[in-house]
Design an enzyme around this catalytic site. Structure first.
Site, PDB file in Angstrom:
ATOM      1  CE  LYS A  83      34.423  -9.117  18.283  1.00  0.00           C
ATOM      2  NZ  LYS A  83      33.107  -8.693  18.823  1.00  0.00           N
TER       3      LYS A  83
ATOM      4  CG  ASP B 152      34.299  -5.400  19.453  1.00  0.00           C
ATOM      5  OD1 ASP B 152      33.316  -5.948  19.972  1.00  0.00           O
ATOM      6  OD2 ASP B 152      35.365  -5.221  20.084  1.00  0.00           O
TER       7      ASP B 152
HETATM    8  P1  NDP Z   1      33.931   1.749  21.410  1.00  0.00           P
HETATM    9  O1  NDP Z   1      35.244   1.731  20.764  1.00  0.00           O
HETATM   10  O2  NDP Z   1      32.821   2.514  20.819  1.00  0.00           O
HETATM   11  O3  NDP Z   1      34.087   2.240  22.923  1.00  0.00           O
HETATM   12  C1  NDP Z   1      34.897   1.595  23.837  1.00  0.00           C
HETATM   13  C2  NDP Z   1      34.880   2.398  25.124  1.00  0.00           C
HETATM   14  O4  NDP Z   1      35.491   1.643  26.152  1.00  0.00           O
HETATM   15  C3  NDP Z   1      35.658   3.699  24.995  1.00  0.00           C
HETATM   16  O5  NDP Z   1      35.099   4.662  25.843  1.00  0.00           O
HETATM   17  C4  NDP Z   1      37.036   3.277  25.494  1.00  0.00           C
HETATM   18  O6  NDP Z   1      37.825   4.326  26.003  1.00  0.00           O
HETATM   19  C5  NDP Z   1      36.640   2.349  26.605  1.00  0.00           C
HETATM   20  N1  NDP Z   1      37.731   1.425  26.863  1.00  0.00           N
HETATM   21  C6  NDP Z   1      38.317   0.591  25.992  1.00  0.00           C
HETATM   22  N2  NDP Z   1      39.329  -0.054  26.573  1.00  0.00           N
HETATM   23  C7  NDP Z   1      39.352   0.391  27.839  1.00  0.00           C
HETATM   24  C8  NDP Z   1      40.151   0.108  28.954  1.00  0.00           C
HETATM   25  N3  NDP Z   1      41.160  -0.766  28.866  1.00  0.00           N
HETATM   26  N4  NDP Z   1      39.877   0.736  30.135  1.00  0.00           N
HETATM   27  C9  NDP Z   1      38.866   1.638  30.211  1.00  0.00           C
HETATM   28  N5  NDP Z   1      38.076   1.956  29.182  1.00  0.00           N
HETATM   29  C10 NDP Z   1      38.322   1.340  28.019  1.00  0.00           C
HETATM   30  O7  NDP Z   1      33.532   0.203  21.583  1.00  0.00           O
HETATM   31  P2  NDP Z   1      32.091  -0.436  21.857  1.00  0.00           P
HETATM   32  O8  NDP Z   1      31.281   0.465  22.698  1.00  0.00           O
HETATM   33  O9  NDP Z   1      31.560  -0.901  20.568  1.00  0.00           O
HETATM   34  O10 NDP Z   1      32.502  -1.749  22.687  1.00  0.00           O
HETATM   35  C11 NDP Z   1      32.573  -1.768  24.112  1.00  0.00           C
HETATM   36  C12 NDP Z   1      32.453  -3.207  24.598  1.00  0.00           C
HETATM   37  O11 NDP Z   1      31.211  -3.763  24.162  1.00  0.00           O
HETATM   38  C13 NDP Z   1      33.530  -4.165  24.075  1.00  0.00           C
HETATM   39  O12 NDP Z   1      33.806  -5.124  25.084  1.00  0.00           O
HETATM   40  C14 NDP Z   1      32.845  -4.841  22.905  1.00  0.00           C
HETATM   41  O13 NDP Z   1      33.410  -6.107  22.612  1.00  0.00           O
HETATM   42  C15 NDP Z   1      31.439  -4.990  23.476  1.00  0.00           C
HETATM   43  N6  NDP Z   1      30.388  -5.191  22.487  1.00  0.00           N
HETATM   44  C16 NDP Z   1      30.174  -4.291  21.478  1.00  0.00           C
HETATM   45  C17 NDP Z   1      29.155  -4.478  20.575  1.00  0.00           C
HETATM   46  C18 NDP Z   1      28.808  -3.472  19.540  1.00  0.00           C
HETATM   47  O14 NDP Z   1      27.772  -3.647  18.886  1.00  0.00           O
HETATM   48  N7  NDP Z   1      29.577  -2.427  19.360  1.00  0.00           N
HETATM   49  C19 NDP Z   1      28.340  -5.723  20.605  1.00  0.00           C
HETATM   50  C20 NDP Z   1      28.585  -6.566  21.752  1.00  0.00           C
HETATM   51  C21 NDP Z   1      29.590  -6.305  22.639  1.00  0.00           C
HETATM   52  P3  NDP Z   1      39.100   4.855  25.184  1.00  0.00           P
HETATM   53  O15 NDP Z   1      38.542   5.765  24.143  1.00  0.00           O
HETATM   54  O16 NDP Z   1      39.933   5.531  26.194  1.00  0.00           O
HETATM   55  O17 NDP Z   1      39.790   3.642  24.591  1.00  0.00           O
END
Ligand code: NDP
Length: 449
Positions: free
Chosen positions: A130, A170
């Site tokens: 990672k 991510d």
């Molecule tokens: P994105 O950046 O596309 O989206 C993240 C989302 O989560 C945004 O809406 C963001 O809001 C919100 N968020 C982030 N931090 C916080 C917080 N502290 N409190 C509330 N909301 C929050 O990321 P992904 O969708 O790719 O990733 C989301 C999760 O999924 C992570 O844990 C990641 O590790 C996991 N994941 C992702 C994969 C992938 O293929 N993308 C694969 C496997 C797991 P804001 O815009 O306000 O920050």
């Protein structure tokens, strides 16, 4: 009280705490896996003899580097870049890059550690790693994002390779950022090497379904857990936290399977729309216009925006945390259970605190931990690597079918392993044990390296 670590494993955990001070998320992720491993050492004394757990907790290589870049006003900024190459027993290091101001070594190590077992569960030939940076993409112009990505890749490129280390996206890293990093890799190396990054655009080596894969996969996993309980998504009221890549495609698949998502969120607040979320609007706001979720309520007068709201207070039958780590604490978990939630599938990595996990397990609801439930993203990245290796591009239908089959296999493996080790229905134990054993056996086979 959390479940106990076996007395043979406890000293290993104490050593991890001592060797990695202050890395609380890493400690949490290690502890959660080690809690499952006592019975494995009884069946496999060779793992203890060869110090497999100790070795698995120590990354093979950790790279930390300076990332200087200039904003549109000509001001110079310095961020820190990370790549933790954790374990390559099953294949090249594989795992995403996270750009978020909260990133430090402890976050990258927790994610890299989880990734080892997740990638093992996919059944595909990928090791765990990672990376990322404490860079905050919010509010940056497209040119600033490009300059940052180019600077980041100017150091990272020397550590990558299709047989060495293959990053993906991510939090904060999507198709746009992968594009800028791929371009810089190509420019520096003078090689068109699609297999070096996944999550690429469809015209230049990407795979159909990769964008959808994590959300779709998590929903397939929950669907499989519901089927075991003679239930389905049909008519279920669901909550999905976040509004990023994982959240959007979780909502899409839930709707396709007949469920109704009534809320989503970002780090500023929660949207509640009782009649069901308008996914096309969310995609337009988030994917096209890069706006905040608050704006959703401007287009739907019957939807409510709750600033700083707690999404888990909204009653639902299925909850799919898809934002970030530790977003469900013990109290949130208790609220969900009290309000009639029967299934939780983690799209995010480690979104539930240990206290929350305990609540779900004791309530005997269907609880799918992230390292199993969200493995569809990395699995489809591995399918992208397969397509790159044979210079081919599969159809959406075929790729989705492969993803669905992989998620069913992961579910069944976790379910059967939990049963075999005397904890039926406990997907946490099933995922940890099944994921660990495969890596451990490969490490034994490879000798002391
Ligand atoms: P994105 O950046 O596309 O989206 C993240 C989302 O989560 C945004 O809406 C963001 O809001 C919100 N968020 C982030 N931090 C916080 C917080 N502290 N409190 C509330 N909301 C929050 O990321 P992904 O969708 O790719 O990733 C989301 C999760 O999924 C992570 O844990 C990641 O590790 C996991 N994941 C992702 C994969 C992938 O293929 N993308 C694969 C496997 C797991 P804001 O815009 O306000 O920050």
């Amino acid at each position: 009280m959390s479940p106990q670590i076996d007395e043979k494993v406890e000293p290993i955990f104490q050593e991890v705490l001592k060797r990695n001070p202050g890395e609380v998320e890493f400690h949490q992720a290690v502890r959660e896996v080690l809690e499952s491993l006592g019975p494995v050492l009884v069946k496999h004394p060779e793992f203890a003899e060869r110090k497999i757990i100790e070795r698995i907790c120590e990354p093979e290589r950790q790279i930390i580097f300076r990332v200087p870049w200039q904003d549109d006003g000509g001001n110079v900024h310095i961020n820190r870049g990370f790549r933790v190459e954790f374990n390559s027993s099953l294949g090249p290091f594989k795992g995403g890059l996270r750009f978020h101001p909260s990133v430090y070594l402890g976050i990258i190590k927790f994610l890299g550690f989880e990734q080892i077992f997740k990638n093992s569960l996919t059944g595909l030939p990928i090791g765990g790693g990672k990376g990322g940076s404490d860079f905050d993409p919010k509010g940056k112009s497209d040119n600033e994002i490009m300059r940052f990505c180019q600077s980041f890749m100017t150091e990272l490129y020397r550590h990558l390779g299709e047989h060495t280390d293959v990053p993906a996206g991510d939090i904060g890293v999507g198709g746009r950022e992968i594009g800028y990093m791929f371009g810089q890799y190509k420019r520096i190396t003078n090689r068109y090497e699609p297999g070096v990054l996944t999550g690429k655009g469809l015209d230049w080596g990407g795979s159909l379904v990769r964008t959808e894969a994590t959300g779709y996969g998590a929903t397939f996993f929950v669907d499989a857990m519901l089927k075991v309980r003679k239930e389905s998504f049909d008519g279920k009221v669901c909550t999905v936290s976040g509004s990023g890549n994982v959240a959007i495609y979780t909502i899409e698949k839930i709707h396709q399977l007949g469920g109704k998502c009534i809320s989503c969120s970002d780090s500023n607040g929660v949207i509640y729309h009782e009649k069901g979320l308008d996914l096309n609007l969310i995609k337009q706001l988030k994917e096209v216009e890069r706006r905040r979720i608050e704006d959703y309520a401007k287009y739907h007068k019957d939807a409510k925006y709750i600033p700083n709201g707690k999404i888990w207070d909204i009653p639902c039958q299925v909850a799919m945390p898809s934002a970030t780590q530790n977003e469900i604490n013990g109290k949130d978990a208790a609220t969900l259970v009290k309000n009639g939630c029967i299934a939780v599938g983690e799209g995010a990595n480690m979104p539930t605190t240990p206290e929350g996990v305990k609540v779900f397990l004791e309530a005997n609801i269907a609880y799918g931990p992230g390292k199993a439930a969200n493995a569809g993203g990395v699995a489809t990245s591995a399918l992208e690597m397969q397509q790159n290796a044979c210079r081919d591009a599969w159809t959406f239908e075929y790729t989705e079918q492969r993803l669905a089959q992989i998620m069913k296999n992961i579910h069944d493996t976790c379910y059967q392993t939990a049963e075999e080790y005397g904890t039926p229905g406990n997907y946490v134990n099933g995922a940890n044990i099944a994921g660990f054993i495969k890596v451990a056996q490969a490490m034994v086979a490879h000798g002391l390296i």
